[in-house]
Design an enzyme around this catalytic site. Sequence first.
Site, mmCIF file in Angstrom:
data_model
loop_
_atom_site.group_PDB
_atom_site.id
_atom_site.type_symbol
_atom_site.label_atom_id
_atom_site.label_comp_id
_atom_site.label_asym_id
_atom_site.label_seq_id
_atom_site.Cartn_x
_atom_site.Cartn_y
_atom_site.Cartn_z
ATOM 1 C CB THR A 1 -0.903 -0.020 1.246
ATOM 2 O OG1 THR A 1 -1.736 -1.162 1.153
ATOM 3 C CG2 THR A 1 -1.765 1.223 1.340
ATOM 4 N N GLY B 1 2.657 -2.373 8.221
ATOM 5 C CA GLY B 1 2.742 -2.902 9.587
ATOM 6 C C GLY B 1 4.125 -3.454 9.871
ATOM 7 C CD GLU C 1 -4.272 -8.038 4.559
ATOM 8 O OE1 GLU C 1 -3.451 -7.304 5.123
ATOM 9 O OE2 GLU C 1 -3.979 -8.774 3.606
#
Lengths: 692, 692
Positions: free
Chosen positions: A165, A204, A451
């Site tokens: 992303t 993350g 997701e």
Amino acid sequence: MSRMKRLNLINNHLSSQFPPIPYDESLDNYRKKGEDVNKEILLRHFFRDSYERIMAYRNHMANDPVFNHNDEAEFSRERKRERIIQQIASIYFKANLSYESCKEEFLKKYELLYTLCDYDIGLATRLLIHLVLYINAIENLGTSKHIEHIKRAYHLLDYGCFGMTELGHGSNVAKLETTATYDHIKREFVINSPTATSAKWWIGGLGKTSNMSVIFARLIVEGVDKGINAFVIPIRDNQTHDCPPRVIIGDCGKKIGLDGIDNGFILFRNYRVPYDSLLDKFSSITEDGKFKSSIKNKEKRLGIMMVGLIGGRVAVVCAAEQHMKSALTAALRFSAVRKQFSSTETENSVLDYPLQQYKLIPHLASIFAIRSIVLWFNENMPIIQKKIDENPEGLEVSEFHAILSACKGVASWYANSCVIQCREATGGLSYSAYANLGRIMMNASVGVTWEGDNGVLIQQTGKFILKQIQRTFKGHIIDAPTLKCIQVDHEKVMQFKARFENSEQLENESILFEIIEFRLNYLLHQSMMRLQEVTGNSKDMFDAWNKSQVYYIQELAKAYGEYIMMREYAKFVRELEEKCEKTGKVIRKLFILFSVGIIERNLASFQDSAMNAHQAKVVRDSMVRLCEELAEVCIKVIDAIAPPDSIHGSVLGAADGQVYAKLIEQVEKADGVYDKPHWLPLLQKVKQVKKT
Amino acid sequence: MSRMKRLNLINNHLSSQFPPIPYDESLDNYRKKGEDVNKEILLRHFFRDSYERIMAYRNHMANDPVFNHNDEAEFSRERKRERIIQQIASIYFKANLSYESCKEEFLKKYELLYTLCDYDIGLATRLLIHLVLYINAIENLGTSKHIEHIKRAYHLLDYGCFGMTELGHGSNVAKLETTATYDHIKREFVINSPTATSAKWWIGGLGKTSNMSVIFARLIVEGVDKGINAFVIPIRDNQTHDCPPRVIIGDCGKKIGLDGIDNGFILFRNYRVPYDSLLDKFSSITEDGKFKSSIKNKEKRLGIMMVGLIGGRVAVVCAAEQHMKSALTAALRFSAVRKQFSSTETENSVLDYPLQQYKLIPHLASIFAIRSIVLWFNENMPIIQKKIDENPEGLEVSEFHAILSACKGVASWYANSCVIQCREATGGLSYSAYANLGRIMMNASVGVTWEGDNGVLIQQTGKFILKQIQRTFKGHIIDAPTLKCIQVDHEKVMQFKARFENSEQLENESILFEIIEFRLNYLLHQSMMRLQEVTGNSKDMFDAWNKSQVYYIQELAKAYGEYIMMREYAKFVRELEEKCEKTGKVIRKLFILFSVGIIERNLASFQDSAMNAHQAKVVRDSMVRLCEELAEVCIKVIDAIAPPDSIHGSVLGAADGQVYAKLIEQVEKADGVYDKPHWLPLLQKVKQVKKT
């Protein structure tokens, strides 16, 4: 009352400012009600072969004080992140994960992640990014030369993250802006972030933890854009934890939940990485500098890049079940304990009220639907991984993708509304952090957008189904096994009338399947008609497609997801009945409630043609009656699947039912509970209190 | 680009690690679309006579750095509470509130609270508890001897709180356990908390701030329970802030939102207070120790005690509008800026997608419905306050209560689902704390359970309506003005057919009212039939009542609330059209969308008898088309009513549309954005990094 219970009560009382709290028998009394449930059989059926390992992890966690939610209630962002590393340190090496063992036992790492997710999805995700997104991307997209990275990762010698992303692009991966320009002279790639919006964002584990990353970037060879490719690259020095020159890593800052995950951003300023960084299973660059790929179509190549997302998406489905389970553990047990109103002297448990039952029990039914499809994913994931290697464009792969996309959407929406409902149904006390429902609300919230944004993702399911029916226009048959129920003849679909006049008929499994299959057919035909209808005044097919989402393709995709879940749910129940008839009977009733619930939520579209007002009433009556019957036994069902108190962390869901005592205990433990505030001088100034 | 804009961009760039961010014109471009909206006329119509004052408060807040959301993003609980006192210190005395001025200008204090609530409901509530719950309780239930308390309170010499809820009882106030035993010899009351569950709980402002409290307790005179009465009592020393002996005050601890409110608990151990503590407008104790009351019935006495909740409940309705407004400011502006996918080179704004429009625009329509009913409450509250003094059991009072109960429920549910939808529709970026949507989610969440749990509260609306129709069984007429549309004849109700065949007919105001009035009638008759149906197999009327909630009385109450809102909304539009035809036309379209939206959400029950499948399709088509048309102009509408950036605090809702720049700015400002974590040694240990 047992001796232990009495001792605990006395102990709490001694240090408390509160009057003594008598033992509350409400939950025990509820447990005596209703049909029998064999809790162990049910839980073993729920966990299958993972049972022993999950129980062992739970046991470990219960005995290590580093797993304690209420401790963490007021942790800062950094303190939460530190705590997660402590938790990983506590449990990770117990699992003995390695490249070889995870190849041999596909579910091994997922079992660890599952148990951690029961505790908190922030903890699980921190590790999942590394164990699933990072490792699986290398495994799926890399070649033998990359295996060393995987081995190091399993031993935590490297900690990896997954850089897909960007700030400007989430759903539309094809438009990612990061570039990797091939330099043939040095046989290197130059990775660059040309704009602010090209910063990798929300990654993350990137903000503070990782030293490695899989980065998705637009590969440029000889000035030509070859589309998105993946690269495994170092982003921090393993010794010093410094970023290399030309790499800037920052922290995305405060979030509305999951602060234990160090989401970060990364900017590349023409950062050079060696050729072997390219994960080159499907695409590579020849010795003489030419791009080559086993998949000619650029779009399909992009599709393959997305394979790495499978594990993450299944985890979202799984987490939905887990969020609901924890939230309902709190909501159902508390509803049994909480008393309010009555027509006599003794107040009723709020769980006795039909309104409360209707708010909660259907969600309990959905848990098993989600679990059933997770079991299917667990079984099919390794098979599909192989199929992807053999024929990534094959029907099985597309069908799996369609099912996963729909179920990721449906399950995360279920969880979101369940948790919100649990918060609401437990009233003011669930606004306490010690009820842990706020944490779960925010954890569930992210499920609908990460997701793959639900609304975008399920369009892929819609496309799959519509492509299948388009085959029939060309004289082919529908070949997807899950779509065998599709009826091509429009007239036949519109003539369908649901075959029930009373609850008993409605609650028959085959009647229910008829209705749910009709729904799929109806929405499919409606969607096709809509597409036709809007094509005339649309700019292009893309525009017509977008105009056919609301009420049509979105609903079709959800209907497909719910249909697949229902199929697996029915199987779950049948197999359970073989193991224990009584327990199976209870779960069968939940299955029926789940199915009737789908009908009820969609009554309007059924009443378009397939049902009349009388049947609608039968559906509503069934809902209320099933909820009422199941309310009697719901505590036993949730007891069977509930995580231990230390793992769900909600005082409202205390297994011994001593909800008020537990809440008071936590409240009295908090910092400064009986102290004056540090800002008293300011308050006194505002109140013009003269100093004495 | 203006000079200021350019300077800002350069300035940000200089201190940033990010590549330069070009000015983003997307929002400006969206502002050029669609019909004209006169923003000032619309906002003045929205705020009416409060306009000038609200603008002055906003202006004050915009110029005081103590009002800054992103500053507060990582504040601890105590730091948040301190900040609120700083904010109160900054603005409170600007409002010049006093006993006299608030008597003269009823809305004066509410205007201040409204503006604070636009900033954050935690700030507003901290003050509302004192200014509305505490003061109004004394005003409504006390007599002239208590006025001094009110005067002191307006000058903040005292800070008061409202002690009704207990740990064991929220909704069922009649079962509160705290006792106030009258001691005739000393002419005192002895206040006592006999059990742990009798602790006053969740009392806002009690934990750390207040020195005074209104306490609701069961009055015992000569050993006889006289029911719940209210007492105004000191709970902390004004100089030392110490609790008196026999009073224990603690903090309820960490919450899932609103940490700036110091919710507390209080326990009394036979705490003695003088006779004049009793708020004695309706009940008192004679000189010779006899209880006397102007309201004989104990239940009705309890009803009167609840009068103090009116202000708080209207505030919940009002806050619903405010939460939606802030959330949609973020969601709509961001949707105009955010680009994703297209069939051409330039990606579309996500606001261009029908799916996104459908997710957001109906909520924009609901804002004006809620605002319209708030305007009605603002007008009617002072009138009702008088009526309560004259005849607390009169029809006007009951009708007001029924409307408020329904609207409190409907509005807070609207807000809850709107904010959740805004969070979802803005994707991953709204998971950042700097989007401020998480804060608003939690703020909106509490609205459905505080000031009366929605599901319980709206039953009072149901009771009111059913009592009204029962009058007709005894030959009386329905006398509630808002229920004039009730049709007593069951057959006539069941014969109703909605009179439209196409969108144009459906979107006619009088047709819409016909349909919505039918809905009220239909649910009323269905509810009566349900009550009859279940009475046979119910233990008593209480049981039958509970069995008639789901699908029936709950829906009836909601239908009534939505009907009343729609009526006021229509008036709002008519009056606006007189002020500005063009602006009125746009808001009229939102009104139609709101009304069609009610029909759409309840299509199943309409299809029971009043509509056919074709009409259902017309309804769905209208929804999509109206959303599409309104998407063009929605930015102008939200611009008109949006709070300034510093007040809504969402980077996604930046008025200049520079969303990414604002986000990056906040992220780079956060503590330790580019630093190594303090827990690096632990991480290195887990990763077995050898020290060099």
